[in-house]
Design a protein around this motif. Structure first.
Motif, PDB file in Angstrom:
ATOM      1  N   MET A 314      89.621  18.077  54.270  1.00 43.78           N
ATOM      2  CA  MET A 314      89.175  16.755  53.862  1.00 43.78           C
ATOM      3  C   MET A 314      88.411  16.004  54.951  1.00 43.78           C
ATOM      4  N   VAL A 315      88.279  16.605  56.119  1.00 39.09           N
ATOM      5  CA  VAL A 315      87.448  15.996  57.160  1.00 39.09           C
ATOM      6  C   VAL A 315      86.028  15.801  56.641  1.00 39.09           C
ATOM      7  N   LEU A 316      85.561  16.760  55.855  1.00 41.69           N
ATOM      8  CA  LEU A 316      84.193  16.686  55.335  1.00 41.69           C
ATOM      9  C   LEU A 316      83.968  15.428  54.518  1.00 41.69           C
ATOM     10  N   LEU A 317      84.975  15.024  53.768  1.00 40.49           N
ATOM     11  CA  LEU A 317      84.805  13.862  52.893  1.00 40.49           C
ATOM     12  C   LEU A 317      84.498  12.609  53.702  1.00 40.49           C
ATOM     13  N   ILE A 318      85.271  12.350  54.746  1.00 38.67           N
ATOM     14  CA  ILE A 318      85.038  11.145  55.533  1.00 38.67           C
ATOM     15  C   ILE A 318      83.733  11.242  56.315  1.00 38.67           C
ATOM     16  N   ILE A 319      83.370  12.442  56.770  1.00 35.01           N
ATOM     17  CA  ILE A 319      82.099  12.602  57.487  1.00 35.01           C
ATOM     18  C   ILE A 319      80.925  12.318  56.564  1.00 35.01           C
ATOM     19  N   TRP A 320      80.973  12.841  55.354  1.00 35.63           N
ATOM     20  CA  TRP A 320      79.868  12.605  54.415  1.00 35.63           C
ATOM     21  C   TRP A 320      79.754  11.124  54.059  1.00 35.63           C
ATOM     22  N   ILE A 321      80.877  10.442  53.894  1.00 40.09           N
ATOM     23  CA  ILE A 321      80.843   9.011  53.601  1.00 40.09           C
ATOM     24  C   ILE A 321      80.197   8.245  54.755  1.00 40.09           C
ATOM     25  N   LEU A 322      80.571   8.586  55.985  1.00 39.54           N
ATOM     26  CA  LEU A 322      79.967   7.933  57.150  1.00 39.54           C
ATOM     27  C   LEU A 322      78.471   8.221  57.244  1.00 39.54           C
ATOM     28  N   ILE A 323      78.069   9.446  56.925  1.00 37.75           N
ATOM     29  CA  ILE A 323      76.652   9.809  56.978  1.00 37.75           C
ATOM     30  C   ILE A 323      75.850   8.973  55.976  1.00 37.75           C
ATOM     31  N   VAL A 324      76.361   8.845  54.760  1.00 39.82           N
ATOM     32  CA  VAL A 324      75.636   8.080  53.732  1.00 39.82           C
ATOM     33  C   VAL A 324      75.521   6.614  54.134  1.00 39.82           C
ATOM     34  N   ILE A 325      76.617   6.039  54.627  1.00 34.80           N
ATOM     35  CA  ILE A 325      76.583   4.628  55.043  1.00 34.80           C
ATOM     36  C   ILE A 325      75.598   4.435  56.192  1.00 34.80           C
ATOM     37  N   ALA A 326      75.617   5.346  57.162  1.00 29.11           N
ATOM     38  CA  ALA A 326      74.687   5.242  58.293  1.00 29.11           C
ATOM     39  C   ALA A 326      73.241   5.366  57.828  1.00 29.11           C
ATOM     40  N   GLN A 327      72.992   6.271  56.885  1.00 31.06           N
ATOM     41  CA  GLN A 327      71.631   6.441  56.368  1.00 31.06           C
ATOM     42  C   GLN A 327      71.154   5.187  55.657  1.00 31.06           C
ATOM     43  N   MET A 328      72.035   4.562  54.886  1.00 31.02           N
ATOM     44  CA  MET A 328      71.669   3.352  54.145  1.00 31.02           C
ATOM     45  C   MET A 328      71.378   2.187  55.090  1.00 31.02           C
ATOM     46  N   ARG A 329      72.086   2.122  56.203  1.00 30.44           N
ATOM     47  CA  ARG A 329      71.873   1.029  57.148  1.00 30.44           C
ATOM     48  C   ARG A 329      70.678   1.273  58.066  1.00 30.44           C
ATOM     49  N   LEU A 330      70.376   2.533  58.339  1.00 32.49           N
ATOM     50  CA  LEU A 330      69.300   2.851  59.281  1.00 32.49           C
ATOM     51  C   LEU A 330      67.919   2.906  58.624  1.00 32.49           C
ATOM     52  N   ARG A 331      67.852   3.308  57.373  1.00 32.21           N
ATOM     53  CA  ARG A 331      66.538   3.548  56.773  1.00 32.21           C
ATOM     54  C   ARG A 331      65.606   2.340  56.811  1.00 32.21           C
ATOM     55  N   PRO A 332      66.060   1.125  56.471  1.00 31.13           N
ATOM     56  CA  PRO A 332      65.121  -0.004  56.521  1.00 31.13           C
ATOM     57  C   PRO A 332      64.509  -0.207  57.904  1.00 31.13           C
ATOM     58  N   SER A 333      65.309  -0.087  58.975  1.00 33.80           N
ATOM     59  CA  SER A 333      64.770  -0.288  60.317  1.00 33.80           C
ATOM     60  C   SER A 333      63.819   0.835  60.709  1.00 33.80           C
ATOM     61  N   LEU A 334      64.111   2.057  60.279  1.00 35.84           N
ATOM     62  CA  LEU A 334      63.220   3.173  60.586  1.00 35.84           C
ATOM     63  C   LEU A 334      61.899   3.039  59.830  1.00 35.84           C
ATOM     64  N   GLU A 335      61.958   2.575  58.589  1.00 37.24           N
ATOM     65  CA  GLU A 335      60.728   2.352  57.833  1.00 37.24           C
ATOM     66  C   GLU A 335      59.897   1.240  58.457  1.00 37.24           C
ATOM     67  N   ALA A 336      60.556   0.177  58.889  1.00 39.22           N
ATOM     68  CA  ALA A 336      59.845  -0.940  59.506  1.00 39.22           C
ATOM     69  C   ALA A 336      59.169  -0.517  60.805  1.00 39.22           C
ATOM     70  N   ALA A 337      59.826   0.398  61.538  1.00 41.09           N
ATOM     71  CA  ALA A 337      59.258   0.874  62.804  1.00 41.09           C
ATOM     72  C   ALA A 337      58.225   1.966  62.598  1.00 41.09           C
ATOM     73  N   GLY A 338      58.103   2.490  61.366  1.00 40.81           N
ATOM     74  CA  GLY A 338      57.139   3.548  61.076  1.00 40.81           C
ATOM     75  C   GLY A 338      57.529   4.895  61.639  1.00 40.81           C
ATOM     76  N   THR A 339      58.821   5.115  61.849  1.00 41.51           N
ATOM     77  CA  THR A 339      59.280   6.378  62.441  1.00 41.51           C
ATOM     78  C   THR A 339      60.042   7.248  61.453  1.00 41.51           C
ATOM     79  N   LEU A 340      60.062   6.876  60.181  1.00 39.34           N
ATOM     80  CA  LEU A 340      60.775   7.666  59.180  1.00 39.34           C
ATOM     81  C   LEU A 340      59.858   8.772  58.673  1.00 39.34           C
ATOM     82  N   THR A 341      60.174  10.006  59.006  1.00 38.42           N
ATOM     83  CA  THR A 341      59.306  11.131  58.641  1.00 38.42           C
ATOM     84  C   THR A 341      59.899  12.001  57.536  1.00 38.42           C
TER      85      THR A 341
END
Length: 399
Positions: A314-341
């Motif tokens: 079940m370690v995978l479950l918490i890791i995947w949840i953290l990954i999704v949350i981090a992606q949702m929080r990071l994407r707007p700033s990466l798009e604004a900086a023009g570094t999202l590839t």
């Protein structure tokens, strides 16, 4: 670390490392047991030791050399699954005789469709989550390629279609050819399908395939665990010794954390990988701990070992949840900086769908005794790791 906080990077990194180390012991024990079934006079501990030493040595090679060896092992697995898919399709359409019931009878008979209800789906989802563990290795491996962004984009697309063809395809064939509640489906479904097709020496063929699969997975997990420990150490979350001789001390700056992804990456210490070398110390630690994990599988009480295995699954479950949350929080700033590839499609709706689906899995887990036990084990381990992080940070702040 950048999307949620330094504690989340520490938690996800060391949870993933712990999972890999425990899985190493299970894989090498399984491979050794298969080998001694062929050669009963050979001690199991000797087989495990030889496999660990040989594959540990392969992991000490340059990343390109390791990749070629791993590609050869993976190629054997892919060829075996492709052959199984061909034989299974031939059985369904009648080119190869041997099928006992029609597809409709297999799917809708034997108790009807979804005979165990939501509880059965919950148990199935838990097994699926565990079996998908390891696809994260592609992001670890692409970090050492010349063009990491291009390699990662290609690898992600490749994984998606391979899962659909090889994993989903195999499961669909098994459902169409074997009753879900049969002994054959419970014990050795792939061998049963090959036996249905009249393939000789089915048992030995499957043993060889499983042995190669376990050895390949062990080698890949040695690679992943050593790189994860190295990465954590480079960001000041582990032992600097793992970075190799002559590593820089810039990781100390990373302890202040930060919300900017580029700041977090810039704070990494420079060690063996940054200088084009294999992280031999990190590989050596993973090899030694793999042997310790094998010993734990032999000597720990079954109850304690079961708790560890439950927490690993079940370690995978918490890791995947953290990954999704981090992606949702990071994407707007990466798009604004023009570094999202590398862009995930259907943003932001698909991220919310994934997060909701993982939440549904948690709820389904609560409906079964085994699921609740796994949630408790995972939660206890997570709390322990987070507590270690804050105690460690306070201790470092006082130095």
């Amino acid at each position: 670390e950048a999307g949620i906080g330094r504690w989340a990077g520490f938690l996800s990194g060391w949870l993933y490392w712990f999972m890999l180390i425990m899985v190493l012991g299970l894989e090498i024990t399984g491979a050794a047991q298969i080998f001694i079934a062929w050669f009963p006079s050979v001690p199991q501990w000797l087989v495990a030791l030889v496999i660990v030493v040989v594959l540990g040595g392969i992991n000490l090679l340059a990343a390109g050399d390791f990749g070629r060896v791993e590609a050869a092992l993976a190629g054997l697995k892919v060829a075996a699954i492709a052959l199984f898919l061909i034989i299974g399709c031939a059985l369904i359409v009648g080119v190869i005789p041997g099928r006992e019931q029609s597809v409709v009878e297999m799917v809708c008979g034997n108790g009807g469709f979804m005979p165990k209800g939501i509880g059965g789906i919950a148990v199935g989802l838990l097994a699926i989550i565990t079996s998908f563990g390891g696809i994260e290795v592609i992001t670890i491996a692409t970090a050492e390629t010349e063009d990491a962004q291009r390699a990662m984009s290609r690898a992600i697309r490749s994984v998606i279609w391979r899962i659909l063809v090889f994993y989903v395809g195999s499961v669909v064939l098994l459902i169409c050819l074997l009753p879900w509640d049969s002994e054959a489906m419970r014990t050795n479904p792939f061998a049963s399908v090959l036996d249905m097709a009249g393939i000789p020496a089915v048992g030995r063929i499957m043993e060889i395939i499983v042995f190669v699969a376990l050895v390949s997975a062990f080698s890949a997990n040695i690679y992943a665990s050593s790189r994860m420990a190295y990465s954590l150490s480079a960001r000041g979350m582990g032992a600097r010794w793992l970075l190799g001789a002559g590593a820089s001390r810039s990781a100390r700056a990373a302890r202040d954390g930060g919300e900017d992804l580029h700041d977090v990456m810039a704070a990494e210490a420079q060690g063996d990988i940054a200088q084009g070398r294999t992280p031999k110390r990190a590989v050596a630690v993973s090899v030694v701990l793999a042997l310790v994990s094998v010993a734990l599988n032999w000597f720990l009480p079954s109850s304690l070992l079961g708790i560890l295995i439950n927490s690993v699954g079940m370690v995978l479950l918490i890791i995947w949840i953290l990954i999704v949350i981090a992606q949702m929080r990071l994407r707007p700033s990466l798009e604004a900086a023009g570094t999202l590839t590398i862009r995930m499609p259907l943003w932001p709706y698909l991220s919310w769908v994934v997060l909701a689906a993982l939440g549904v899995v948690v709820v389904l887990m609560m409906t079964t005794d085994s699921g609740r036990a796994q949630l408790a084990a995972m939660g206890g381990l997570s709390v322990l790791v987070v507590a270690i992080f804050f105690v460690r940070e306070r201790w470092l702040a006082r130095r």
